[in-house]
Design a protein around this motif. Structure first.
Motif, PDB file in Angstrom:
ATOM      1  N   VAL A  69      18.013  71.955 -15.619  1.00  0.00           N
ATOM      2  CA  VAL A  69      17.614  70.586 -15.055  1.00  0.00           C
ATOM      3  C   VAL A  69      18.367  70.475 -13.454  1.00  0.00           C
ATOM      4  CG1 VAL A  69      18.138  68.269 -15.181  1.00  0.00           C
ATOM      5  CG2 VAL A  69      17.350  69.642 -17.223  1.00  0.00           C
ATOM      6  N   ASP A  70      19.434  70.702 -13.315  1.00  0.00           N
ATOM      7  CA  ASP A  70      20.072  71.071 -12.062  1.00  0.00           C
ATOM      8  C   ASP A  70      19.377  71.671 -10.939  1.00  0.00           C
ATOM      9  OD1 ASP A  70      22.089  69.272 -13.198  1.00  0.00           O
ATOM     10  OD2 ASP A  70      23.492  70.856 -13.553  1.00  0.00           O
ATOM     11  N   GLU A  71      19.056  72.923 -11.613  1.00  0.00           N
ATOM     12  CA  GLU A  71      18.314  73.860 -10.604  1.00  0.00           C
ATOM     13  C   GLU A  71      17.083  73.232 -10.122  1.00  0.00           C
ATOM     14  OE1 GLU A  71      16.496  78.310 -10.584  1.00  0.00           O
ATOM     15  OE2 GLU A  71      17.613  77.632 -12.408  1.00  0.00           O
TER      16      GLU A  71
ATOM     17  N   TYR B 299      13.519  70.065  -6.712  1.00  0.00           N
ATOM     18  CA  TYR B 299      12.251  70.058  -6.394  1.00  0.00           C
ATOM     19  C   TYR B 299      11.580  68.622  -7.066  1.00  0.00           C
ATOM     20  CZ  TYR B 299      13.043  74.972  -5.604  1.00  0.00           C
ATOM     21  OH  TYR B 299      13.656  76.175  -5.274  1.00  0.00           O
TER      22      TYR B 299
ATOM     23  N   TYR C  44      10.605  64.642 -18.407  1.00  0.00           N
ATOM     24  CA  TYR C  44      11.874  64.538 -19.425  1.00  0.00           C
ATOM     25  C   TYR C  44      11.743  65.589 -20.459  1.00  0.00           C
ATOM     26  CZ  TYR C  44      11.292  59.645 -17.422  1.00  0.00           C
ATOM     27  OH  TYR C  44      11.258  58.871 -16.346  1.00  0.00           O
TER      28      TYR C  44
ATOM     29  N   ILE D 271       5.693  70.514 -11.482  1.00  0.00           N
ATOM     30  CA  ILE D 271       6.453  70.281 -10.225  1.00  0.00           C
ATOM     31  C   ILE D 271       5.290  70.382  -9.027  1.00  0.00           C
ATOM     32  CG2 ILE D 271       8.012  70.601  -8.501  1.00  0.00           C
ATOM     33  CD1 ILE D 271      10.006  70.827 -10.707  1.00  0.00           C
TER      34      ILE D 271
ATOM     35  N   ALA E 149       7.533  62.900 -13.200  1.00  0.00           N
ATOM     36  CA  ALA E 149       8.866  63.014 -13.903  1.00  0.00           C
ATOM     37  C   ALA E 149       8.561  63.910 -14.770  1.00  0.00           C
ATOM     38  CB  ALA E 149       9.471  61.548 -13.994  1.00  0.00           C
TER      39      ALA E 149
ATOM     40  N   GLN F 234      21.063  71.657 -19.198  1.00  0.00           N
ATOM     41  CA  GLN F 234      21.511  70.881 -17.984  1.00  0.00           C
ATOM     42  C   GLN F 234      21.504  71.839 -16.610  1.00  0.00           C
ATOM     43  OE1 GLN F 234      21.948  67.627 -18.146  1.00  0.00           O
ATOM     44  NE2 GLN F 234      21.818  67.957 -16.017  1.00  0.00           N
TER      45      GLN F 234
ATOM     46  N   SER G 249      15.916  70.124 -10.228  1.00  0.00           N
ATOM     47  CA  SER G 249      15.907  68.685  -9.730  1.00  0.00           C
ATOM     48  C   SER G 249      15.932  68.698  -8.226  1.00  0.00           C
ATOM     49  CB  SER G 249      17.338  67.967 -10.079  1.00  0.00           C
ATOM     50  OG  SER G 249      17.308  67.635 -11.570  1.00  0.00           O
TER      51      SER G 249
ATOM     52  N   THR H  58      12.081  65.130 -10.042  1.00  0.00           N
ATOM     53  CA  THR H  58      12.738  64.277 -11.293  1.00  0.00           C
ATOM     54  C   THR H  58      12.842  64.929 -12.454  1.00  0.00           C
ATOM     55  OG1 THR H  58      12.372  62.418  -9.591  1.00  0.00           O
ATOM     56  CG2 THR H  58      13.059  62.105 -12.024  1.00  0.00           C
ATOM     57  N   LEU H  59      13.969  65.549 -13.021  1.00  0.00           N
ATOM     58  CA  LEU H  59      14.091  65.865 -14.288  1.00  0.00           C
ATOM     59  C   LEU H  59      15.415  65.320 -14.916  1.00  0.00           C
ATOM     60  CD1 LEU H  59      12.625  68.261 -12.489  1.00  0.00           C
ATOM     61  CD2 LEU H  59      13.169  69.777 -14.707  1.00  0.00           C
ATOM     62  N   THR H  60      15.145  65.258 -16.318  1.00  0.00           N
ATOM     63  CA  THR H  60      16.235  64.734 -17.143  1.00  0.00           C
ATOM     64  C   THR H  60      16.241  65.551 -18.494  1.00  0.00           C
ATOM     65  OG1 THR H  60      15.417  63.116 -18.203  1.00  0.00           O
ATOM     66  CG2 THR H  60      16.417  62.568 -16.285  1.00  0.00           C
TER      67      THR H  60
END
Length: 283
Positions: A164-166, A170, A151, A143, A149, A161, A168, A172-174
Protein backbone atom coordinates in the motif's frame (compact mmCIF):
# COMPACT_ATOMS: atom_id res chain seq x y z
CA UNK A 1 4.26 -27.21 -40.98
CA UNK A 2 7.54 -26.71 -39.16
CA UNK A 3 10.43 -25.64 -41.38
CA UNK A 4 13.93 -24.25 -40.98
CA UNK A 5 12.37 -20.79 -40.94
CA UNK A 6 9.95 -21.49 -38.09
CA UNK A 7 10.49 -19.12 -35.16
CA UNK A 8 10.49 -20.50 -31.64
CA UNK A 9 8.48 -19.36 -28.62
CA UNK A 10 7.92 -20.96 -25.24
CA UNK A 11 7.06 -20.67 -21.56
CA UNK A 12 9.61 -21.05 -18.74
CA UNK A 13 8.53 -22.44 -15.39
CA UNK A 14 9.10 -25.10 -12.73
CA UNK A 15 6.98 -27.15 -12.79
CA UNK A 16 5.49 -26.42 -16.21
CA UNK A 17 3.58 -29.54 -17.32
CA UNK A 18 0.29 -28.02 -16.11
CA UNK A 19 0.64 -24.88 -18.24
CA UNK A 20 -2.14 -24.11 -20.70
CA UNK A 21 -0.08 -21.49 -22.53
CA UNK A 22 0.98 -23.92 -25.29
CA UNK A 23 -2.70 -24.67 -25.95
CA UNK A 24 -3.61 -20.98 -26.19
CA UNK A 25 -0.59 -19.83 -28.16
CA UNK A 26 -0.45 -22.66 -30.69
CA UNK A 27 -4.17 -22.20 -31.38
CA UNK A 28 -3.52 -18.50 -32.01
CA UNK A 29 -0.50 -19.32 -34.20
CA UNK A 30 -2.50 -21.74 -36.33
CA UNK A 31 -5.39 -19.31 -36.78
CA UNK A 32 -3.14 -16.35 -37.60
CA UNK A 33 -1.12 -18.40 -40.10
CA UNK A 34 2.25 -17.19 -38.79
CA UNK A 35 5.35 -19.40 -38.91
CA UNK A 36 5.94 -19.90 -35.18
CA UNK A 37 5.77 -22.76 -32.68
CA UNK A 38 5.31 -22.54 -28.91
CA UNK A 39 6.41 -25.10 -26.34
CA UNK A 40 6.67 -25.63 -22.57
CA UNK A 41 10.22 -25.30 -21.20
CA UNK A 42 10.86 -26.82 -17.74
CA UNK A 43 13.61 -24.82 -16.03
CA UNK A 44 14.79 -25.41 -12.46
CA UNK A 45 15.38 -22.20 -10.49
CA UNK A 46 19.12 -22.78 -10.30
CA UNK A 47 19.27 -23.25 -14.09
CA UNK A 48 17.48 -20.01 -15.02
CA UNK A 49 20.63 -18.01 -16.03
CA UNK A 50 21.80 -20.85 -18.25
CA UNK A 51 18.32 -21.24 -19.75
CA UNK A 52 18.06 -17.54 -20.64
CA UNK A 53 21.52 -17.59 -22.20
CA UNK A 54 20.58 -20.74 -24.12
CA UNK A 55 17.32 -19.32 -25.46
CA UNK A 56 19.17 -16.20 -26.55
CA UNK A 57 21.86 -18.31 -28.26
CA UNK A 58 19.16 -20.40 -29.96
CA UNK A 59 17.52 -17.17 -31.18
CA UNK A 60 14.12 -17.85 -29.65
CA UNK A 61 11.91 -14.92 -30.64
CA UNK A 62 10.49 -14.75 -27.14
CA UNK A 63 8.97 -16.59 -24.22
CA UNK A 64 6.54 -16.34 -21.34
CA UNK A 65 7.71 -16.60 -17.75
CA UNK A 66 5.76 -18.19 -14.93
CA UNK A 67 6.31 -19.34 -11.35
CA UNK A 68 8.93 -19.26 -9.87
CA UNK A 69 10.91 -17.15 -12.36
CA UNK A 70 8.91 -13.92 -12.81
CA UNK A 71 11.14 -11.83 -10.55
CA UNK A 72 14.36 -13.84 -10.75
CA UNK A 73 14.58 -13.34 -14.52
CA UNK A 74 14.64 -9.54 -14.34
CA UNK A 75 18.40 -9.08 -13.71
CA UNK A 76 19.11 -11.37 -16.66
CA UNK A 77 17.39 -9.08 -19.18
CA UNK A 78 18.71 -6.04 -21.05
CA UNK A 79 15.64 -3.84 -20.50
CA UNK A 80 12.48 -3.86 -18.37
CA UNK A 81 9.22 -2.21 -19.45
CA UNK A 82 7.70 0.28 -16.99
CA UNK A 83 4.74 -1.95 -16.10
CA UNK A 84 7.01 -4.89 -15.27
CA UNK A 85 9.39 -2.65 -13.32
CA UNK A 86 6.63 -1.20 -11.14
CA UNK A 87 4.94 -4.56 -10.60
CA UNK A 88 8.29 -6.23 -9.94
CA UNK A 89 7.60 -9.20 -12.21
CA UNK A 90 8.09 -10.18 -15.86
CA UNK A 91 5.80 -12.62 -17.61
CA UNK A 92 6.86 -11.97 -21.23
CA UNK A 93 10.28 -11.62 -22.87
CA UNK A 94 10.94 -10.38 -26.40
CA UNK A 95 14.25 -11.12 -28.12
CA UNK A 96 15.17 -8.45 -30.68
CA UNK A 97 18.42 -9.68 -32.24
CA UNK A 98 19.89 -10.60 -28.87
CA UNK A 99 18.43 -7.66 -26.91
CA UNK A 100 16.05 -9.06 -24.28
CA UNK A 101 13.18 -6.90 -23.02
CA UNK A 102 10.88 -7.94 -20.19
CA UNK A 103 7.18 -7.03 -20.06
CA UNK A 104 4.21 -7.77 -17.83
CA UNK A 105 1.09 -8.40 -19.92
CA UNK A 106 -1.04 -9.44 -16.91
CA UNK A 107 -1.92 -5.75 -16.59
CA UNK A 108 -3.32 -5.64 -20.11
CA UNK A 109 -5.11 -8.98 -19.73
CA UNK A 110 -6.81 -7.97 -16.49
CA UNK A 111 -8.07 -4.57 -17.65
CA UNK A 112 -9.01 -5.60 -21.21
CA UNK A 113 -11.19 -8.44 -19.93
CA UNK A 114 -12.96 -6.00 -17.61
CA UNK A 115 -13.55 -3.45 -20.37
CA UNK A 116 -14.73 -6.17 -22.77
CA UNK A 117 -17.30 -7.17 -20.14
CA UNK A 118 -18.71 -3.66 -20.20
CA UNK A 119 -17.18 -2.21 -17.03
CA UNK A 120 -15.28 1.07 -17.35
CA UNK A 121 -12.86 1.42 -14.39
CA UNK A 122 -12.15 5.15 -14.67
CA UNK A 123 -13.42 7.08 -11.64
CA UNK A 124 -14.69 3.94 -9.89
CA UNK A 125 -14.08 2.68 -6.35
CA UNK A 126 -12.58 -0.81 -6.08
CA UNK A 127 -12.35 -3.38 -3.29
CA UNK A 128 -9.63 -6.02 -3.65
CA UNK A 129 -9.76 -9.32 -1.78
CA UNK A 130 -6.21 -10.50 -1.12
CA UNK A 131 -2.83 -9.06 -2.01
CA UNK A 132 -0.65 -11.91 -3.25
CA UNK A 133 1.53 -12.04 -6.36
CA UNK A 134 -1.32 -11.45 -8.81
CA UNK A 135 -2.55 -8.43 -6.85
CA UNK A 136 0.38 -6.21 -7.85
CA UNK A 137 -0.52 -6.42 -11.55
CA UNK A 138 -4.20 -5.90 -10.71
CA UNK A 139 -3.48 -2.85 -8.55
CA UNK A 140 -1.23 -1.28 -11.18
CA UNK A 141 -3.73 -1.99 -13.94
CA UNK A 142 -6.53 -0.34 -11.98
CA UNK A 143 -4.38 2.70 -11.19
CA UNK A 144 -3.44 3.07 -14.87
CA UNK A 145 -7.13 2.75 -15.77
CA UNK A 146 -7.91 5.76 -13.56
CA UNK A 147 -9.86 4.30 -10.64
CA UNK A 148 -10.67 6.69 -7.81
CA UNK A 149 -9.59 4.47 -4.92
CA UNK A 150 -8.56 0.90 -4.11
CA UNK A 151 -9.47 -0.65 -0.76
CA UNK A 152 -7.72 -3.94 0.03
CA UNK A 153 -9.16 -6.53 2.40
CA UNK A 154 -6.87 -9.26 3.77
CA UNK A 155 -6.27 -11.52 6.77
CA UNK A 156 -3.02 -9.77 7.78
CA UNK A 157 -3.08 -6.03 6.97
CA UNK A 158 0.37 -5.45 8.44
CA UNK A 159 1.92 -7.75 5.82
CA UNK A 160 0.27 -5.78 3.01
CA UNK A 161 1.03 -2.28 4.30
CA UNK A 162 4.37 -2.11 2.39
CA UNK A 163 2.50 -2.72 -0.89
CA UNK A 164 0.00 0.00 0.00
CA UNK A 165 2.81 2.42 0.88
CA UNK A 166 4.57 1.66 -2.41
CA UNK A 167 1.57 2.11 -4.68
CA UNK A 168 0.19 5.10 -2.76
CA UNK A 169 2.69 7.15 -4.74
CA UNK A 170 0.44 6.54 -7.76
CA UNK A 171 -3.08 6.45 -6.32
CA UNK A 172 -5.34 6.15 -3.27
CA UNK A 173 -4.98 2.81 -1.47
CA UNK A 174 -5.83 1.50 1.99
CA UNK A 175 -5.74 -1.93 3.61
CA UNK A 176 -7.83 -3.38 6.43
CA UNK A 177 -8.84 -6.74 7.86
CA UNK A 178 -11.55 -8.20 5.68
CA UNK A 179 -13.78 -8.98 8.66
CA UNK A 180 -13.53 -5.52 10.24
CA UNK A 181 -16.21 -2.82 10.40
CA UNK A 182 -13.88 -0.54 8.47
CA UNK A 183 -13.75 -3.02 5.59
CA UNK A 184 -17.53 -3.45 5.63
CA UNK A 185 -17.85 0.30 5.09
CA UNK A 186 -15.38 0.15 2.21
CA UNK A 187 -17.30 -2.77 0.69
CA UNK A 188 -20.48 -0.70 0.73
CA UNK A 189 -18.78 1.95 -1.41
CA UNK A 190 -17.32 -0.42 -4.01
CA UNK A 191 -18.32 -0.29 -7.67
CA UNK A 192 -16.02 -3.24 -8.38
CA UNK A 193 -15.13 -6.21 -6.17
CA UNK A 194 -12.08 -8.24 -7.28
CA UNK A 195 -10.86 -11.54 -5.82
CA UNK A 196 -7.11 -12.02 -6.21
CA UNK A 197 -6.84 -14.86 -3.65
CA UNK A 198 -6.74 -18.58 -4.58
CA UNK A 199 -9.78 -19.22 -2.36
CA UNK A 200 -12.30 -21.17 -4.42
CA UNK A 201 -9.82 -22.53 -6.93
CA UNK A 202 -9.99 -26.21 -7.89
CA UNK A 203 -9.89 -28.49 -5.95
CA UNK A 204 -11.01 -26.33 -3.00
CA UNK A 205 -14.17 -25.14 -4.72
CA UNK A 206 -16.18 -24.62 -1.53
CA UNK A 207 -13.85 -21.90 -0.24
CA UNK A 208 -14.23 -18.17 -0.74
CA UNK A 209 -13.10 -14.94 0.93
CA UNK A 210 -15.52 -13.60 3.58
CA UNK A 211 -18.03 -11.31 1.85
CA UNK A 212 -21.17 -9.96 3.50
CA UNK A 213 -23.40 -9.57 0.45
CA UNK A 214 -25.80 -7.35 2.42
CA UNK A 215 -23.01 -4.76 2.49
CA UNK A 216 -22.24 -4.91 -1.25
CA UNK A 217 -23.84 -2.31 -3.56
CA UNK A 218 -26.60 -3.77 -5.69
CA UNK A 219 -24.92 -2.69 -8.93
CA UNK A 220 -21.36 -3.69 -7.97
CA UNK A 221 -19.44 -5.71 -10.57
CA UNK A 222 -17.73 -8.86 -9.21
CA UNK A 223 -14.53 -10.14 -10.85
CA UNK A 224 -12.72 -13.31 -9.76
CA UNK A 225 -9.38 -13.84 -11.53
CA UNK A 226 -9.65 -17.61 -10.93
CA UNK A 227 -10.59 -19.49 -14.11
CA UNK A 228 -10.86 -23.03 -12.75
CA UNK A 229 -13.63 -23.67 -11.97
CA UNK A 230 -15.30 -21.35 -14.45
CA UNK A 231 -17.72 -20.25 -11.72
CA UNK A 232 -16.25 -20.07 -8.23
CA UNK A 233 -18.41 -20.03 -5.14
CA UNK A 234 -17.81 -16.27 -4.93
CA UNK A 235 -19.11 -15.71 -8.46
CA UNK A 236 -22.04 -18.07 -7.96
CA UNK A 237 -23.16 -16.23 -4.85
CA UNK A 238 -22.60 -12.86 -6.53
CA UNK A 239 -24.73 -13.95 -9.51
CA UNK A 240 -27.47 -15.20 -7.19
CA UNK A 241 -27.50 -11.77 -5.53
CA UNK A 242 -27.94 -10.16 -8.93
CA UNK A 243 -24.43 -8.89 -9.59
CA UNK A 244 -22.70 -8.88 -12.96
CA UNK A 245 -19.77 -11.30 -12.79
CA UNK A 246 -16.55 -12.15 -14.64
CA UNK A 247 -14.02 -14.96 -14.17
CA UNK A 248 -10.30 -15.09 -15.00
CA UNK A 249 -10.61 -16.72 -18.40
CA UNK A 250 -10.44 -13.42 -20.26
CA UNK A 251 -7.45 -12.25 -18.23
CA UNK A 252 -5.49 -15.42 -19.03
CA UNK A 253 -6.31 -15.28 -22.73
CA UNK A 254 -5.77 -11.52 -22.79
CA UNK A 255 -2.29 -11.61 -21.29
CA UNK A 256 -1.39 -14.33 -23.79
CA UNK A 257 -2.79 -12.29 -26.65
CA UNK A 258 -0.80 -9.22 -25.59
CA UNK A 259 2.38 -11.31 -25.55
CA UNK A 260 1.50 -12.76 -28.98
CA UNK A 261 1.31 -9.26 -30.45
CA UNK A 262 4.71 -8.33 -29.01
CA UNK A 263 6.33 -11.39 -30.61
CA UNK A 264 4.59 -11.50 -33.97
CA UNK A 265 3.12 -8.04 -34.60
CA UNK A 266 -0.20 -9.77 -35.33
CA UNK A 267 -3.40 -9.54 -33.26
CA UNK A 268 -4.60 -13.09 -32.44
CA UNK A 269 -8.14 -14.39 -32.24
CA UNK A 270 -8.80 -14.02 -28.50
CA UNK A 271 -12.19 -15.76 -28.66
CA UNK A 272 -10.50 -18.81 -30.15
CA UNK A 273 -7.92 -18.74 -27.36
CA UNK A 274 -10.75 -18.66 -24.78
CA UNK A 275 -12.52 -21.54 -26.51
CA UNK A 276 -9.34 -23.63 -26.52
CA UNK A 277 -8.82 -22.84 -22.84
CA UNK A 278 -12.34 -24.01 -21.97
CA UNK A 279 -11.86 -27.21 -23.99
CA UNK A 280 -8.52 -27.93 -22.31
CA UNK A 281 -9.99 -27.38 -18.84
CA UNK A 282 -12.90 -29.68 -19.67
CA UNK A 283 -10.50 -32.52 -20.40
Amino acid sequence: MLTGKTKNLGVLGWPIAHSLSPVLQNAAIGKAGVDYVYTALPVRPEDLPAAVAGLKALQFRGWNVTIPHKTAIMPLLDAIDEDARIIGAVNTVVNDDGHLTGYNTDVTGFIQALVDAGFVPQGKTVVLLGAGGAARAVVWGLIKAGVQAIYIGVRSPEKVQPLVDEFSAYGTLTVSHWESEDFAAKLSAADLLVNTTPLGMTPHVDAMPPVDWSKVKADAFVYDIIYTPAETRLLREAREYGHRVLNGEGMLAGQGAAAFVKWTGVAPNVELMKAKLRAALAT
